[in-house]
Design a protein around this motif. Structure first.
Motif, PDB file in Angstrom:
ATOM      1  N   HIS A 189      12.478   8.133  21.974  1.00 58.98           N
ATOM      2  CA  HIS A 189      11.360   8.956  22.462  1.00 58.98           C
ATOM      3  C   HIS A 189      11.779  10.425  22.552  1.00 58.98           C
ATOM      4  CE1 HIS A 189       7.931   9.963  25.160  1.00 58.98           C
ATOM      5  NE2 HIS A 189       8.823  10.685  25.822  1.00 58.98           N
ATOM      6  N   TYR A 190      13.003  10.668  22.995  1.00 60.48           N
ATOM      7  CA  TYR A 190      13.495  12.043  23.145  1.00 60.48           C
ATOM      8  C   TYR A 190      14.004  12.602  21.821  1.00 60.48           C
ATOM      9  CZ  TYR A 190      13.266  10.651  28.033  1.00 60.48           C
ATOM     10  OH  TYR A 190      12.831  10.189  29.242  1.00 60.48           O
ATOM     11  N   THR A 191      14.582  11.723  20.996  1.00 58.89           N
ATOM     12  CA  THR A 191      15.095  12.173  19.701  1.00 58.89           C
ATOM     13  C   THR A 191      13.983  12.767  18.849  1.00 58.89           C
ATOM     14  OG1 THR A 191      16.845  10.501  19.736  1.00 58.89           O
ATOM     15  CG2 THR A 191      16.270  11.437  17.588  1.00 58.89           C
ATOM     16  N   LYS A 192      12.810  12.122  18.853  1.00 58.78           N
ATOM     17  CA  LYS A 192      11.682  12.612  18.057  1.00 58.78           C
ATOM     18  C   LYS A 192      11.278  14.026  18.470  1.00 58.78           C
ATOM     19  CE  LYS A 192       9.727   8.019  17.186  1.00 58.78           C
ATOM     20  NZ  LYS A 192       8.582   7.104  17.445  1.00 58.78           N
ATOM     21  N   GLN A 193      11.510  14.359  19.743  1.00 59.25           N
ATOM     22  CA  GLN A 193      11.081  15.668  20.232  1.00 59.25           C
ATOM     23  C   GLN A 193      11.988  16.809  19.749  1.00 59.25           C
ATOM     24  OE1 GLN A 193      10.015  15.833  24.420  1.00 59.25           O
ATOM     25  NE2 GLN A 193       9.601  13.629  24.430  1.00 59.25           N
ATOM     26  N   VAL A 194      13.187  16.484  19.305  1.00 57.36           N
ATOM     27  CA  VAL A 194      14.080  17.545  18.805  1.00 57.36           C
ATOM     28  C   VAL A 194      14.238  17.504  17.289  1.00 57.36           C
ATOM     29  CG1 VAL A 194      15.379  17.759  20.963  1.00 57.36           C
ATOM     30  CG2 VAL A 194      16.154  16.135  19.216  1.00 57.36           C
ATOM     31  N   THR A 195      13.778  16.421  16.658  1.00 58.07           N
ATOM     32  CA  THR A 195      13.912  16.328  15.202  1.00 58.07           C
ATOM     33  C   THR A 195      12.640  16.758  14.473  1.00 58.07           C
ATOM     34  OG1 THR A 195      13.319  13.973  15.326  1.00 58.07           O
ATOM     35  CG2 THR A 195      15.672  14.529  15.270  1.00 58.07           C
ATOM     36  N   GLU A 196      11.559  16.957  15.214  1.00 58.18           N
ATOM     37  CA  GLU A 196      10.328  17.462  14.603  1.00 58.18           C
ATOM     38  C   GLU A 196      10.318  18.983  14.728  1.00 58.18           C
ATOM     39  OE1 GLU A 196       6.994  15.514  16.371  1.00 58.18           O
ATOM     40  OE2 GLU A 196       7.600  13.514  15.696  1.00 58.18           O
ATOM     41  N   SER A 197      10.835  19.642  13.693  1.00 59.76           N
ATOM     42  CA  SER A 197      10.980  21.099  13.708  1.00 59.76           C
ATOM     43  C   SER A 197      10.280  21.698  12.497  1.00 59.76           C
ATOM     44  CB  SER A 197      12.465  21.474  13.694  1.00 59.76           C
ATOM     45  OG  SER A 197      12.629  22.867  13.617  1.00 59.76           O
ATOM     46  N   ALA A 198       9.630  22.811  12.681  1.00 58.10           N
ATOM     47  CA  ALA A 198       8.864  23.443  11.603  1.00 58.10           C
ATOM     48  C   ALA A 198       9.751  24.001  10.502  1.00 58.10           C
ATOM     49  CB  ALA A 198       7.982  24.550  12.176  1.00 58.10           C
ATOM     50  N   LEU A 199      10.932  24.521  10.880  1.00 60.15           N
ATOM     51  CA  LEU A 199      11.746  25.269   9.931  1.00 60.15           C
ATOM     52  C   LEU A 199      13.084  24.630   9.588  1.00 60.15           C
ATOM     53  CD1 LEU A 199      11.235  28.855  11.467  1.00 60.15           C
ATOM     54  CD2 LEU A 199       9.921  27.777   9.619  1.00 60.15           C
ATOM     55  N   ALA A 200      13.521  23.636  10.354  1.00 59.70           N
ATOM     56  CA  ALA A 200      14.879  23.122  10.179  1.00 59.70           C
ATOM     57  C   ALA A 200      14.936  21.627  10.478  1.00 59.70           C
ATOM     58  CB  ALA A 200      15.842  23.893  11.085  1.00 59.70           C
ATOM     59  N   ASP A 201      16.152  21.070  10.373  1.00 64.42           N
ATOM     60  CA  ASP A 201      16.337  19.646  10.665  1.00 64.42           C
ATOM     61  C   ASP A 201      16.115  19.341  12.138  1.00 64.42           C
ATOM     62  OD1 ASP A 201      17.135  19.153   7.990  1.00 64.42           O
ATOM     63  OD2 ASP A 201      19.183  19.791   8.468  1.00 64.42           O
ATOM     64  N   LEU A 202      16.523  20.293  12.985  1.00 67.00           N
ATOM     65  CA  LEU A 202      16.448  20.099  14.429  1.00 67.00           C
ATOM     66  C   LEU A 202      15.901  21.352  15.095  1.00 67.00           C
ATOM     67  CD1 LEU A 202      20.034  18.622  14.984  1.00 67.00           C
ATOM     68  CD2 LEU A 202      17.921  17.304  15.141  1.00 67.00           C
ATOM     69  N   ASN A 203      15.341  21.169  16.290  1.00 66.67           N
ATOM     70  CA  ASN A 203      14.969  22.302  17.129  1.00 66.67           C
ATOM     71  C   ASN A 203      15.848  22.261  18.370  1.00 66.67           C
ATOM     72  OD1 ASN A 203      13.458  24.087  19.003  1.00 66.67           O
ATOM     73  ND2 ASN A 203      11.919  24.047  17.374  1.00 66.67           N
ATOM     74  N   ASN A 204      16.317  23.403  18.840  1.00 66.51           N
ATOM     75  CA  ASN A 204      17.251  23.382  19.980  1.00 66.51           C
ATOM     76  C   ASN A 204      16.551  23.205  21.325  1.00 66.51           C
ATOM     77  OD1 ASN A 204      16.278  26.088  20.350  1.00 66.51           O
ATOM     78  ND2 ASN A 204      18.245  26.658  21.286  1.00 66.51           N
ATOM     79  N   VAL A 205      15.238  23.095  21.329  1.00 68.85           N
ATOM     80  CA  VAL A 205      14.504  22.724  22.549  1.00 68.85           C
ATOM     81  C   VAL A 205      13.513  21.629  22.205  1.00 68.85           C
ATOM     82  CG1 VAL A 205      14.762  24.883  23.820  1.00 68.85           C
ATOM     83  CG2 VAL A 205      12.894  24.645  22.189  1.00 68.85           C
ATOM     84  N   GLY A 206      13.189  20.811  23.190  1.00 69.62           N
ATOM     85  CA  GLY A 206      12.278  19.707  22.968  1.00 69.62           C
ATOM     86  C   GLY A 206      10.866  20.167  22.662  1.00 69.62           C
ATOM     87  N   LYS A 207      10.124  19.295  22.001  1.00 69.99           N
ATOM     88  CA  LYS A 207       8.740  19.569  21.635  1.00 69.99           C
ATOM     89  C   LYS A 207       7.906  19.912  22.858  1.00 69.99           C
ATOM     90  CE  LYS A 207       5.188  17.324  18.778  1.00 69.99           C
ATOM     91  NZ  LYS A 207       4.873  16.062  18.060  1.00 69.99           N
ATOM     92  N   TYR A 208       8.193  19.222  23.966  1.00 66.37           N
ATOM     93  CA  TYR A 208       7.513  19.495  25.240  1.00 66.37           C
ATOM     94  C   TYR A 208       8.573  20.030  26.187  1.00 66.37           C
ATOM     95  CZ  TYR A 208       4.578  16.149  22.776  1.00 66.37           C
ATOM     96  OH  TYR A 208       3.864  15.500  21.811  1.00 66.37           O
ATOM     97  N   SER A 209       8.806  21.317  26.160  1.00 64.53           N
ATOM     98  CA  SER A 209      10.007  21.925  26.731  1.00 64.53           C
ATOM     99  C   SER A 209      10.224  21.618  28.206  1.00 64.53           C
ATOM    100  CB  SER A 209       9.988  23.443  26.508  1.00 64.53           C
ATOM    101  OG  SER A 209       8.838  24.013  27.115  1.00 64.53           O
ATOM    102  N   ARG A 210       9.150  21.421  28.979  1.00 66.10           N
ATOM    103  CA  ARG A 210       9.319  21.199  30.422  1.00 66.10           C
ATOM    104  C   ARG A 210       9.456  19.714  30.768  1.00 66.10           C
ATOM    105  NH1 ARG A 210       8.576  25.073  33.968  1.00 66.10           N
ATOM    106  NH2 ARG A 210       7.876  23.582  35.550  1.00 66.10           N
ATOM    107  N   SER A 211       9.312  18.865  29.810  1.00 69.58           N
ATOM    108  CA  SER A 211       9.348  17.422  30.079  1.00 69.58           C
ATOM    109  C   SER A 211      10.663  16.819  29.605  1.00 69.58           C
ATOM    110  CB  SER A 211       8.183  16.726  29.371  1.00 69.58           C
ATOM    111  OG  SER A 211       6.938  17.226  29.820  1.00 69.58           O
TER     112      SER A 211
END
Length: 518
Positions: A436-458
């Motif tokens: 559940h948490y992995t999906k939030q950092v692997t869905e990135s517009a420009l790269a393989d990973l994003n250094n913050v979660g999709k829902y940053s406060r959660s």
């Protein structure tokens, strides 16, 4: 003129006498030795004072005066409380009697620690602190049935960072009272000194502990074990050759050069066992970079290298104890500053394993430097890989200062960490590593990973752990988020207010347990 002359002559006349009195007073104070003794809670139906063995022996030596004085001094002494008595013994002008709680207190399942050991640490700390306020020069401590815990409580409680003050206090050096438990006492002293080193590094101002100074300090501390320890202070050129693009992207915003500190402790040279690898986040000051932190409380970010401080202190303690285990300690060290070359939100960087990272928040820099360090750690084929980092404010929100959050892919490693923390009283608590948490950092517009979660406060601590997991292939890995335990207000009774150095002792205990299981 006459009055001035008389005054001057009077001062000249009295000054030698005053000086002699001051010298005599100083020498007299140096002779004063304080003593800490333990007492348990009374059992039902018993009138006898339940002294520890050392306290009972002392009471006999003063013909029962300790018990008599204690009985008329007020209600029964509560756990963790202290009373000072004077004039009972010529060798100990000041005696601190401390409450140890119930005799035989053991493992407490609800608290996840050994209550008896925590009671000893807290009680001894209370006695040592009160005697320290009396400015005793020497301090002897009753082992209270557990010499290691007593030594830990004494050593940790007396530490205070005042190195940069003009008027520094010299704390008394606690010694074991009596001849028993000497080995356990010395072990506890080393455990306490290890944590105190981490506290000193974390408490020191960032302009006094730069990446270079940090690395030099650790090298100096390990010099005494040069036959078993190798230290490498890797420069920026080495990081470039290792293609540590994520780490270098953080360091480039600062004028201070980065250092990748690599320490090898060979405690068991004849073993074919793979090493324990410890990795610590080493941001010696975290401004947040372009994503600047609020000014209020930013000074505490001098301790954002707490992971590196605890990891390196644990290696030093393992060496001092002579643990028969091989350990590799890794600390990527740099500052996170908003310089002209600093990361900008939206930048994309490439980590050592080839994965690209979209940096949407430059204040989520710890995971960037750890990504490359974790990739490098795998080159040692670790038996177990543990990283420690003051990684997320979300961890503080989740657990506060009660325990270190642990994210791990290994039930075995979790069990070992948990057992270690129960013994030290510096607790850990397991947190989830769901997809559940992995999906939030692997869905990135420009790269393989994003250094913050999709829902940053959660679930910020969980998404940060999920990010790190993308750089781990080791079978036994644990990420320790120590942001919540970075500092102490009044939660841990044997630590003063300030940086805590947690969980150094738990890491040492883990290493000791793995060494014993070889």
């Amino acid at each position: 003129m006459y009055s001035i002359a008389v005054s001057a002559c009077t001062q000249c006349f009295w000054r030698p006498l005053v000086d002699r009195c001051n010298i005599a007073a100083k020498r007299l104070k140096e002779l004063f030795t304080g003593l800490v003794l333990g007492v348990y809670e009374k059992e039902n139906g018993s009138d006898a004072t339940p002294f520890t063995q050392a306290a009972a022996s002392f009471d006999r030596s003063v013909s029962g005066k300790l018990g008599e004085t204690l009985s008329i001094s007020g209600p029964p002494l509560k756990k963790g409380k202290c009373r000072i008595f004077y004039g009972l013994h010529q060798d100990f002008p000041s005696v601190a009697v401390v409450g140890l709680g119930g005799k035989g207190a053991g493992l407490c399942g609800s608290e996840n620690w050994e209550s008896g050991r925590e009671n000893v640490r807290a009680a001894v700390a209370a006695g040592c602190r009160q005697l320290q306020e009396l400015e005793v020069a020497h301090l002897e401590v009753d082992p209270c049935g557990d010499g290691q815990s007593a030594a830990e409580g004494a050593t940790l409680s007396l530490f205070e960072y005042d190195e940069l003050k003009s008027k520094r206090k010299t704390p008394p050096v606690p010694r074991l009272h009596g001849s028993g438990d000497a080995e356990a006492w010395q072990k506890g002293v080393l455990y306490g000194e290890g944590q105190n080193l981490a506290r000193r590094l974390m408490e020191a101002p960032a302009n006094h502990v730069t990446p270079t100074v940090f690395a030099d300090t650790i090298e100096q501390k390990l010099a005494a074990f040069s036959d078993r320890v190798t230290v490498h202070k890797r420069p920026q050129s080495w990081m470039e050759s290792e293609q540590m693009g994520a780490f270098l992207s953080v360091s480039k915003g600062s004028e201070e050069p980065p250092v990748f500190l690599e320490v090898h402790y060979t405690g068991n040279p004849n073993s074919s066992q793979a090493p324990l690898v410890l990795v610590g986040k080493g941001i010696t000051f975290d401004s947040g970079g372009i994503s600047l932190k609020p000014a209020s409380g930013m000074d505490a970010m001098r301790a954002d290298m707490g992971g590196a401080a605890t990891v390196c202190s644990a290696v030093i303690t393992a060496a001092a104890l002579g643990l028969p285990i091989n350990i590799v300690g890794l600390a990527p060290l740099c500052e996170n500053m908003p310089g002209g070359k600093a990361n900008k939100p939206g930048d994309v960087v490439r980590a050592k394993n080839g994965k690209t990272i979209q940096v949407d928040n430059t204040d989520a820099e710890g995971r960037l430097i750890l990504a490359d360090a974790l990739c490098y750690a795998h080159s040692f084929k670790p038996r177990a890989l543990v990283n420690a980092a003051t990684l997320t404010g979300a961890m503080d929100v989740a657990l506060g200062s009660a325990a270190t959050g642990v994210f791990t892919n290994s039930d075995w490693l979790w069990d070992e960490l948990h057992k270690a923390s129960v013994a030290t009283g510096d607790r850990v608590w397991r947190m989830p590593l769901f997809q559940h948490y992995t999906k939030q950092v692997t869905e990135s517009a420009l790269a393989d990973l994003n250094n913050v979660g999709k829902y940053s406060r959660s679930g910020g601590a969980c998404t940060a752990a999920a990010f790190l997991k993308e750089f781990v292939t080791a079978e036994h890995w644990a990420h320790l988020d120590i942001a919540g335990v970075m500092s102490n207000k009044d939660e841990v009774p044997y630590l003063r207010k300030g940086m805590s150095g947690r969980p150094t002792r738990t890491l040492v205990e883990l290493a000791a347990a793995l060494a014993a299981g070889l």
